[in-house]
Design an enzyme around this catalytic site. Sequence first.
Site, PDB file in Angstrom:
ATOM      1  N   THR A  28     -34.383  10.521  64.068  1.00  0.00           N
ATOM      2  CA  THR A  28     -33.108  10.904  63.239  1.00  0.00           C
ATOM      3  C   THR A  28     -32.171  10.032  63.031  1.00  0.00           C
ATOM      4  OG1 THR A  28     -32.066  11.305  65.581  1.00  0.00           O
ATOM      5  CG2 THR A  28     -33.466  13.191  64.582  1.00  0.00           C
ATOM      6  N   ASP A  29     -31.439  10.354  62.219  1.00  0.00           N
ATOM      7  CA  ASP A  29     -30.240   9.471  61.977  1.00  0.00           C
ATOM      8  C   ASP A  29     -29.083   9.621  62.980  1.00  0.00           C
ATOM      9  OD1 ASP A  29     -28.950  11.686  61.320  1.00  0.00           O
ATOM     10  OD2 ASP A  29     -29.191  11.148  58.919  1.00  0.00           O
ATOM     11  N   CYS A  30     -27.774   8.874  62.861  1.00  0.00           N
ATOM     12  CA  CYS A  30     -26.979   9.018  63.726  1.00  0.00           C
ATOM     13  C   CYS A  30     -26.246  10.470  63.773  1.00  0.00           C
ATOM     14  CB  CYS A  30     -25.809   7.741  63.404  1.00  0.00           C
ATOM     15  SG  CYS A  30     -24.832   8.087  62.029  1.00  0.00           S
TER      16      CYS A  30
END
Length: 141
Positions: free
Chosen positions: A14-16
């Site tokens: 995932t991204d942040c």
Amino acid sequence: MMFTFPIRVYYSDTDCGGIVYHGRYLDFAEHARTEMLREIAKSQDLDGSQTSLIERMHLAFVVKSIAVDYQIPALLDDLLEVRTEIESAKRFSITFRQTVIRSEQTLCVLLVRVASVNTETHRPMPMPDWFVPAFDTYAHQ
């Protein structure tokens, strides 16, 4: 005629903001196809590893093309299911429809065309006669 493979979304997927990177769906689909191949090969008294198929049959499956339809994002910690079906089968290739599901909700659909190649010549070779019937038998269990 479906193979199902569970997969968990990890932080590295995932991204942040906790949303799965678009490219990770390709990995999820690849993992599902690899495990499907392992199960189908075992049903043919092969050990199921890709290494074995390469060594014994000089056979490898390579991705020829992929079309991806992203619908809803997967999120950190989701438990997903990748459902793999044969969309069409030809002499030298198979097209798989792979649907990434979360709680019966479709997140992403991939159409993956896979070609059968000889690892010594790097040329197309016919799909093994046992593959599609073994997939059908396995998927109905």
